[in-house]
Design an enzyme around this catalytic site. Structure first.
Site, mmCIF file in Angstrom:
data_model
loop_
_atom_site.group_PDB
_atom_site.id
_atom_site.type_symbol
_atom_site.label_atom_id
_atom_site.label_comp_id
_atom_site.label_asym_id
_atom_site.label_seq_id
_atom_site.Cartn_x
_atom_site.Cartn_y
_atom_site.Cartn_z
ATOM 1 N N THR A 223 4.200 1.906 2.391
ATOM 2 C CA THR A 223 5.516 2.107 1.782
ATOM 3 C C THR A 223 6.242 3.268 2.440
ATOM 4 O O THR A 223 7.415 3.164 2.822
ATOM 5 C CB THR A 223 5.359 2.363 0.267
ATOM 6 O OG1 THR A 223 4.809 1.195 -0.352
ATOM 7 C CG2 THR A 223 6.696 2.689 -0.385
ATOM 8 N N GLY B 159 0.827 -1.193 0.000
ATOM 9 C CA GLY B 159 0.000 0.000 0.000
ATOM 10 C C GLY B 159 0.865 1.247 0.000
ATOM 11 O O GLY B 159 2.051 1.209 0.345
ATOM 12 N N CYS B 160 0.270 2.366 -0.388
ATOM 13 C CA CYS B 160 1.032 3.601 -0.507
ATOM 14 C C CYS B 160 1.465 4.114 0.861
ATOM 15 O O CYS B 160 2.638 4.430 1.078
ATOM 16 C CB CYS B 160 0.224 4.654 -1.266
ATOM 17 S SG CYS B 160 -1.470 4.868 -0.682
ATOM 18 N N TYR B 161 0.518 4.194 1.809
ATOM 19 C CA TYR B 161 0.909 4.637 3.151
ATOM 20 C C TYR B 161 1.964 3.706 3.756
ATOM 21 O O TYR B 161 2.993 4.176 4.262
ATOM 22 C CB TYR B 161 -0.311 4.712 4.075
ATOM 23 C CG TYR B 161 -1.271 5.848 3.792
ATOM 24 C CD1 TYR B 161 -0.865 7.172 3.883
ATOM 25 C CD2 TYR B 161 -2.598 5.597 3.476
ATOM 26 C CE1 TYR B 161 -1.754 8.220 3.659
ATOM 27 C CE2 TYR B 161 -3.494 6.638 3.243
ATOM 28 C CZ TYR B 161 -3.074 7.950 3.340
ATOM 29 O OH TYR B 161 -3.952 8.974 3.128
#
Lengths: 342, 342, 342, 342
Positions: free
Chosen positions: D151, D147-149
């Protein structure tokens, strides 16, 4: 009619005070000062005033002479002199800057690298957050108008700390502010191409509003409270959101109930229903503060989001709220605007 | 106290009218309608109202029953019915939409694909641009409140055309509007990731405001005037700039003088000094119109930039200005806000 | 490997050229100049380069010495000297500024208040718009890289004027540009609080790109064409939309067909299907130009919307496209990026 | 040439993968799927592709049939079926969604309300954060792309936790993301007028990325680590800043040294010099992560700011980085773009 004057009206803080006072039914702005703009019209710097306000920037001394209450939007270190002049002439003084906020001179020395030359004068200062110090404000002649970040933080934590619902005395505060908070001065960080589509922390753990926040939180908790405070620069013009993290040992419903009770008679502080998120969109262009409460159940960490318009409740609106109290007017006079929501 | 009601208050136009009326000293909003939001509180849709306004959306009929003047923010084709009800009951009606703006039913048929069912009713309609039709508005019972683009265009051209200073009867109008003009409805074109960092024309040469613009320009010029009108979508919330190109045979100083004279007694229309550029920044959140004049000397093309807040002078503020005129109040009542400039 | 150097790489134009060249498979940037930043690393000014590019700003002379082709991003009046040095040493020179764009020195004198000291040098200059002057560019040693506005305008009008489809020789051009066009210098007009939520024309009818536009339009039309050109400042970082109004006597389908044919083999110019609107959203971060065509049937006014990224097709990408041509590389080398659409 | 296919390419995640792969020198996109857009061209949905990419959306099955590696941008719960098909046919599968990230099915059940139907398949999944799991990724056939968060958070904490420098096992994470993170779907919260000039927390203490973050932090710390995680919605298109608060008992210089060492050979992770602030401006449109470190000395609270482009290092770029590893290519192939800085 109250006769108001504004020193430093060429800056954003002083100017927003002027703008709001023009709509105040019981107050007339008799003079505005602005050393760098002497002789210019207000509308030369801020075109919204064009053909609406004919005031011309005059000397600071002339402002004090003509007015009964003086608002000062000056860099730190410059207000004491004017406060003293006002005090000697029996005039009221509201400092929009930081020179009359800290009660402990050591804090001022450490964070602002200045000193209190006239210590008696500082005995008279009152921290101008009406929801916390209303009675003292009514009697005050010198107001230290709160910083924008501290306003959002103190209102967000007041019910919790004054009721001793916190389980830890160290609090994490993550704030984000629109760029009017950085003022009129041109900087690389507020150049449009840089700020737009950008976001970053600044002065992490090291911002001047820290001692002011700790002073007020400790007063409400009646013991030493410390904070880690990190502001961020938001690509919007106005508004602050402070997201506050604090360990608690009560459950959310109980805390919510106390928040609602604490602020039930406050015109400007609104505790949102559980499940809603405070959003600066809904308080900008108003004197309101919206607070939302959230719980990380897995760790008993309360999350408080508190949002204001940094230029109004965080600066000019609050200054006028203080003026209203000092003059016995209804607190909301001239401040009843509802925000646009879009 | 004037008793005002708003139909279609769940949309942006109706809602902005509500927001402004809450600060109006001579008017009380007695009811708001919103079919899609029946039974909800205004603050459920627009959180800025939270704990400030307790109105709940009721039926349109209830609004009309309770109010003396009704503002309607409805899709085109729906207003006639309510206007008729108001007319029969001797109530005033201000249509924020397009159903009472066009005097020639053929134009309405062509551009809005509808018809005027009650032709007598449309005989009573007055185009509610106070700077052009003030006397008629004072006597009116049914107001077609102008479109946002036409307001900016008509104010920008009125001195020129009414003094016959144009050398051509075809005029190029390039406009740009903030996205509140597109309303509350979710669309791909107003999804944030699309609109942000974007700019484009839409309905080029084919926008519904064209016949309304031509109607008013022809009236002021006292002959047929045609326009090529191209709107663009701006990545801002509020504000319109119309940049207008017209051949003239007078010089700029002479034209400027006539503009200043024409608007010298107008509270809301401001012709900027030569050399300045009209900028929506300085009129948003106000009922003002700023106009700047420029000349391409090489070709005798006059360039007029005219800017307003599409939601206020372009919609809700103008509607209230009309109400003030209809009730004999000073035209600026409740509309004296100065914009923030930052 | 082509050895490229950049003078004035501390500014936006030079810097964007550096950024794009770092991805170019046949070119190595051997040195960057920047008088105001001498000795600093590129990443000190532009943090995106941190740990990716170790170049340090050196003297302009050192750049020329090391490179075979020199790009110059300098204020007007400063390029001639460097172009001469390059010419004498048999090196290629691409001026990102305005000193080698105007073929008529009188235009340069009038609009830039300078003069051509070495007139022979200017005999060698080629206007670097590949879609118009591809063959000349291949042979050129000195390129006047086009201005951003002229690029959007010339590409938008080339099929029309070169096929003599216009019915009038005076053309209205309404352009809007993102703020990177205003460069790195801090100004009140590009302070975030001012630009954000703002829009306004500037230098209406009086912008320096006017003679450059007229030069190229007249060349393609093979007769004198004049324009009224009004740029506006958009609250976005990148992108230009030029909306162009011109009288025609052909119908839209015929014109569209000619546009498609004219650009059928161009990698970077795209004529959108009728009914679509050109939008800078879809060309930013690319070397593309999107063109949409619209007709105001009522008045035979053709409306052309032409959009580019002002920093890429309007500056650095075009310069690299020119370099590719000068070195016999495929024109699109290093420029094949597709934009993000969101 | 690697033959890549993308399922769910009509959404932002899949589409950004397509966009980046078009510039990848060793990979060809052979087919794209998009159930809601079947038969449409990619450029119909995303106009940047116009005349650059002729791909048409086909069925998911056709994508799998044609490709050797499949990227899937699907809502949670839909990927398992396709992963299984790929597994059976010996094809590689990179899930851009959340179905192959959590190793503990109980976490998946609790936070995603689904179940792992084929438990053997999930034994093969590898969490695709190359800086943490490079060796496993090289051998993997099924990647759960982070997921972006998570990462941004994992890269920000990896040196600290893997060296056991934290003094507390509960960590506060305050994140802010641009709106591409919310995807293509139209919502009230991502309507331009709402998002623009707005900022607010959402799903405070309750976001689905929480278990994924805790899984990875616990792995690196080799003991249970818990977090309070609060995301906020930023009015920008791209980029995440995670501001992380953690008690430590080492001093800043020592921690900084370990961060620099840990990432010294990483192409995409950059620890900024002390005194600098991580800013999403400088990583957007790249696969980079910038990290800045700060200390609140008064309380031994380390403040870590970690920023990425949510669509690239947070999604599509990372997926390609994983592909490169799986195919033995240099990790940075096709990902070497430098960001624009303005």
């Amino acid at each position: 009619m109250i006769k108001a004057g504004i020193i430093g009206a060429s800056g954003y803080a002083g100017n927003e005070t002027l703008r709001l006072l023009l709509s105040h039914p019981n107050c007339e702005v008799v003079a505005v000062g602005g050393r760098s703009a002497l002789g210019q019209k207000v509308s030369d710097l801020y075109p919204s005033y064009y053909e609406h306000c004919d005031l011309t920037f005059v000397s600071d001394e002339e402002v004090i002479e003509k007015a009964d209450i003086i608002f000062a939007g000056l860099p730190s270190g410059l207000s004491e002199k004017y406060a003293k002049m006002c005090d000697e002439q029996g005039k009221k003084f509201v400092d929009l800057g930081a020179d009359f906020r800290l009660h402990n001179e050591e804090d001022y020395k450490e964070w602002y690298k200045g000193e209190y030359k006239d210590k008696d004068l500082h005995q008279k200062q009152v921290y101008g957050l009406p929801e916390l110090h209303r009675d003292a404000i009514k009697q005050a002649s010198i107001i230290g108008n709160p910083g924008c970040y501290p306003t959002s933080v103190c209102l967000g934590l007041y019910p919790l700390l004054s009721h001793h619902l916190n389980a830890s005395d160290h609090i994490i505060i993550n704030s984000a502010s629109g760029t009017t908070g950085a003022g009129k001065k041109l900087t690389e960080d507020t150049h449009f191409t840089k700020t737009n589509e950008s976001f970053h922390p600044y002065k992490a753990g090291n911002h001047r509003h820290t001692p002011e926040i700790e002073q007020e939180l400790s007063l409400m908790a009646d013991k030493k409270v410390t904070v880690t405070f990190v502001p961020h620069l938001l690509p919007v013009n106005r508004g602050i959101v402070s997201t506050i993290y604090v360990k608690v040992d009560k459950d959310l419903d109980e805390i919510y109930k106390i928040y609602k009770e604490t602020y039930q008679n406050e015109r400007f502080v609104h505790v949102l229903p559980l499940g809603k998120n405070a959003d600066l969109k809904f308080v900008t262009y108003t004197n309101d503060c919206h607070i939302s409460l959230h719980m990380d159940e897995r760790d008993h960490t309360l999350i408080i989001a508190s949002t204001i318009d940094n230029m109004i409740k965080g600066t000019a609106g609050q200054a006028i709220q203080n003026m209203n109290l000092m003059y016995g007017l209804p607190e909301e006079t001239g401040l009843q605007m509802v925000g646009p929501s879009f």
